[in-house]
Design a protein around this motif. Structure first.
Motif, PDB file in Angstrom:
ATOM      1  N   VAL A 164      80.182  -2.492  82.003  1.00 13.11           N
ATOM      2  CA  VAL A 164      80.978  -3.234  81.025  1.00 13.11           C
ATOM      3  C   VAL A 164      80.830  -4.727  81.284  1.00 13.11           C
ATOM      4  N   THR A 165      80.821  -5.511  80.225  1.00  6.16           N
ATOM      5  CA  THR A 165      81.035  -6.943  80.328  1.00  6.16           C
ATOM      6  C   THR A 165      82.071  -7.326  79.275  1.00  6.16           C
ATOM      7  N   HIS A 166      82.466  -8.579  79.270  1.00  6.69           N
ATOM      8  CA  HIS A 166      83.495  -8.962  78.305  1.00  6.69           C
ATOM      9  C   HIS A 166      83.342 -10.420  77.886  1.00  6.69           C
ATOM     10  N   THR A 167      83.914 -10.713  76.751  1.00  3.66           N
ATOM     11  CA  THR A 167      84.045 -12.100  76.318  1.00  3.66           C
ATOM     12  C   THR A 167      85.214 -12.725  77.083  1.00  3.66           C
ATOM     13  N   THR A 168      85.496 -13.982  76.801  1.00  2.00           N
ATOM     14  CA  THR A 168      86.654 -14.617  77.417  1.00  2.00           C
ATOM     15  C   THR A 168      87.527 -15.233  76.335  1.00  2.00           C
ATOM     16  N   GLY A 178      89.523 -29.559  69.432  1.00  2.00           N
ATOM     17  CA  GLY A 178      88.832 -28.474  70.107  1.00  2.00           C
ATOM     18  C   GLY A 178      88.577 -28.724  71.573  1.00  2.00           C
ATOM     19  N   LEU A 179      88.993 -29.889  72.084  1.00  2.00           N
ATOM     20  CA  LEU A 179      88.789 -30.213  73.492  1.00  2.00           C
ATOM     21  C   LEU A 179      89.769 -29.431  74.364  1.00  2.00           C
ATOM     22  N   MET A 180      89.271 -28.927  75.495  1.00  8.04           N
ATOM     23  CA  MET A 180      90.107 -28.169  76.404  1.00  8.04           C
ATOM     24  C   MET A 180      91.090 -29.082  77.126  1.00  8.04           C
ATOM     25  N   THR A 181      92.281 -28.560  77.388  1.00  4.61           N
ATOM     26  CA  THR A 181      93.270 -29.307  78.152  1.00  4.61           C
ATOM     27  C   THR A 181      92.753 -29.591  79.552  1.00  4.61           C
ATOM     28  N   LYS A 182      92.027 -28.641  80.129  1.00  2.00           N
ATOM     29  CA  LYS A 182      91.321 -28.868  81.388  1.00  2.00           C
ATOM     30  C   LYS A 182      89.914 -29.350  81.035  1.00  2.00           C
ATOM     31  N   PRO A 183      89.615 -30.634  81.218  1.00  5.57           N
ATOM     32  CA  PRO A 183      88.369 -31.212  80.703  1.00  5.57           C
ATOM     33  C   PRO A 183      87.098 -30.519  81.178  1.00  5.57           C
ATOM     34  N   TYR A 184      87.118 -29.942  82.376  1.00  2.12           N
ATOM     35  CA  TYR A 184      85.895 -29.340  82.915  1.00  2.12           C
ATOM     36  C   TYR A 184      85.495 -28.056  82.190  1.00  2.12           C
ATOM     37  N   LEU A 185      86.325 -27.597  81.236  1.00  2.00           N
ATOM     38  CA  LEU A 185      85.974 -26.413  80.452  1.00  2.00           C
ATOM     39  C   LEU A 185      85.422 -26.768  79.077  1.00  2.00           C
ATOM     40  N   GLY A 186      85.264 -28.056  78.807  1.00  2.00           N
ATOM     41  CA  GLY A 186      84.546 -28.485  77.613  1.00  2.00           C
ATOM     42  C   GLY A 186      85.313 -28.333  76.317  1.00  2.00           C
ATOM     43  N   ARG A 187      84.698 -27.681  75.352  1.00  2.00           N
ATOM     44  CA  ARG A 187      85.254 -27.508  74.010  1.00  2.00           C
ATOM     45  C   ARG A 187      85.417 -26.029  73.675  1.00  2.00           C
ATOM     46  N   ARG A 188      86.277 -25.759  72.723  1.00  2.00           N
ATOM     47  CA  ARG A 188      86.476 -24.369  72.317  1.00  2.00           C
ATOM     48  C   ARG A 188      85.180 -23.752  71.797  1.00  2.00           C
ATOM     49  N   TYR A 189      84.361 -24.529  71.108  1.00  2.00           N
ATOM     50  CA  TYR A 189      83.141 -23.966  70.540  1.00  2.00           C
ATOM     51  C   TYR A 189      82.186 -23.514  71.636  1.00  2.00           C
ATOM     52  N   PHE A 190      82.246 -24.153  72.802  1.00  2.00           N
ATOM     53  CA  PHE A 190      81.433 -23.688  73.928  1.00  2.00           C
ATOM     54  C   PHE A 190      81.773 -22.228  74.255  1.00  2.00           C
ATOM     55  N   ASN A 195      80.532 -16.501  74.437  1.00  2.00           N
ATOM     56  CA  ASN A 195      80.931 -15.148  74.059  1.00  2.00           C
ATOM     57  C   ASN A 195      79.812 -14.455  73.279  1.00  2.00           C
ATOM     58  N   ALA A 196      79.167 -15.202  72.389  1.00  2.00           N
ATOM     59  CA  ALA A 196      78.032 -14.643  71.654  1.00  2.00           C
ATOM     60  C   ALA A 196      76.877 -14.321  72.603  1.00  2.00           C
ATOM     61  N   ALA A 197      76.673 -15.173  73.601  1.00  2.00           N
ATOM     62  CA  ALA A 197      75.627 -14.914  74.586  1.00  2.00           C
ATOM     63  C   ALA A 197      75.943 -13.660  75.393  1.00  2.00           C
ATOM     64  N   ALA A 198      77.220 -13.456  75.734  1.00  2.00           N
ATOM     65  CA  ALA A 198      77.619 -12.249  76.457  1.00  2.00           C
ATOM     66  C   ALA A 198      77.349 -11.007  75.618  1.00  2.00           C
ATOM     67  N   ALA A 199      77.618 -11.100  74.314  1.00  2.00           N
ATOM     68  CA  ALA A 199      77.335  -9.970  73.420  1.00  2.00           C
ATOM     69  C   ALA A 199      75.839  -9.681  73.374  1.00  2.00           C
ATOM     70  N   THR A 200      75.026 -10.725  73.445  1.00  2.00           N
ATOM     71  CA  THR A 200      73.574 -10.549  73.456  1.00  2.00           C
ATOM     72  C   THR A 200      73.130  -9.786  74.696  1.00  2.00           C
ATOM     73  N   VAL A 201      73.666 -10.175  75.847  1.00  2.00           N
ATOM     74  CA  VAL A 201      73.326  -9.479  77.087  1.00  2.00           C
ATOM     75  C   VAL A 201      73.793  -8.029  77.029  1.00  2.00           C
ATOM     76  N   ALA A 202      74.993  -7.797  76.510  1.00  2.00           N
ATOM     77  CA  ALA A 202      75.514  -6.431  76.414  1.00  2.00           C
ATOM     78  C   ALA A 202      74.599  -5.551  75.565  1.00  2.00           C
ATOM     79  N   GLN A 203      74.181  -6.064  74.436  1.00  2.00           N
ATOM     80  CA  GLN A 203      73.301  -5.292  73.560  1.00  2.00           C
ATOM     81  C   GLN A 203      71.948  -5.050  74.214  1.00  2.00           C
ATOM     82  N   LYS A 204      71.419  -6.061  74.874  1.00  2.00           N
ATOM     83  CA  LYS A 204      70.105  -5.971  75.514  1.00  2.00           C
ATOM     84  C   LYS A 204      70.100  -4.948  76.642  1.00  2.00           C
TER      85      LYS A 204
END
Length: 269
Positions: A164-168, A178-190, A195-204
């Motif tokens: 199993v893997t999961h999104t976050t 869209g900026l994160m309250t904790k700056p080191y986590l970047g933006r919501r779009y990141f 999450n889309a990349a995780a779905a790619t790995v799961a399918q692969k």
């Protein structure tokens, strides 16, 4: 047999399970471990950013092991010293100590998302500054590294069939920017991109994908489901844990059906 799961990081599911088993742990501390359970692993190290944790509450045996990201060499978020191979090796050792040799986990979950962004922010900030979205090279690198992480984990848990893997869930952020309250986590779009990349790995790789973001959505009004700007509350954790258990049960049912079909076919010969 016992339902056994293993998670490679302190996920919402593992945290919910730990809370649910807290009473049992207190009883074990007062009265000794329950019959049939092994001693706690000597490798337990419950510091903030490098720990294993194990819980038993019959018929469940659960273990969680944090690792700081999928990058093969680091440096990592919070300057964690061990890479994913070292963490998975120690997780394997921990599982054998705790569950016993020959008791393989029914499910192993492997995931890493937020801390990979944090690693880039801390050590390669030029890759994120001023960007509205992650570059394709960053995403392709993450997919490659995550694939290698799963492959290595599968080598260490070769008898486990359910992976199993999961999104976050998006951490606390500004609805406007869209900026994160904790700056080191970047933006919501990141987060959406990873999450889309995780779905790619799961399918692969044929992994089951548990969508944490979708699970949290009904609880996320006003972002009140986050207890510390990052991690979800117990309600979200229990929802995720329930999904994980259902996956294990479904896998066991499928195995039983396959065994019954094999018996029927053998009987007709």
């Amino acid at each position: 047999g016992s339902k056994q799961t293993h998670s490679m990081q302190p996920t919402a599911a593992a945290e919910a399970a730990e809370a649910a088993a807290d009473q049992l742990r207190q009883q074990q501390q007062q009265q000794g471990l329950a019959p049939g359970h092994h001693n706690p692993p000597s490798s337990l190290n419950k510091t903030a950013y490098a720990f294993h944790t194990c819980n038993s509450n019959a018929p469940l045996t659960l273990a969680s092991s944090y690792f700081p990201g999928v990058h093969p060499t680091g440096p990592y978020h919070r300057f964690s010293a061990q890479n994913y191979k070292q963490r998975i090796d120690s997780a394997r050792e921990m599982w054998i100590q705790y569950a016993g040799s020959g008791n393989e986990p029914d499910m192993v979950a492997v995931a890493s998302l937020l801390w990979d962004i944090a690693r880039i922010y801390m050590h390669e900030r030029e890759k994120l500054e001023g960007l509205l979205f992650l570059d394709r090279d960053v995403l392709d690198g993450w997919i490659k590294n995550m694939t290698q992480v799963v492959e290595y984990a599968q080598q260490k848990f070769p008898q486990t069939r359910l992976w199993v893997t999961h999104t976050t869930m998006p951490p606390h952020h500004s609805i406007v920017t869209g900026l994160m309250t904790k700056p080191y986590l970047g933006r919501r779009y990141f987060i959406h991109q990873l999450n889309a990349a995780a779905a790619t790995v799961a399918q692969k790789m044929g992994l089951q994908l548990v969508d944490y973001e979708a699970v949290a959505e009904p609880f996320s009004e006003g972002q009140k489901h986050l207890v510390d700007l990052i991690h979800p509350n117990a309600l979200v954790g229990l929802e995720v844990f329930n999904l994980m258990l259902n996956l294990v049960i479904q896998q066991q049912q499928q195995q039983q059906q396959q065994q019954q079909q094999q018996v029927v076919v053998a009987g007709k010969r």
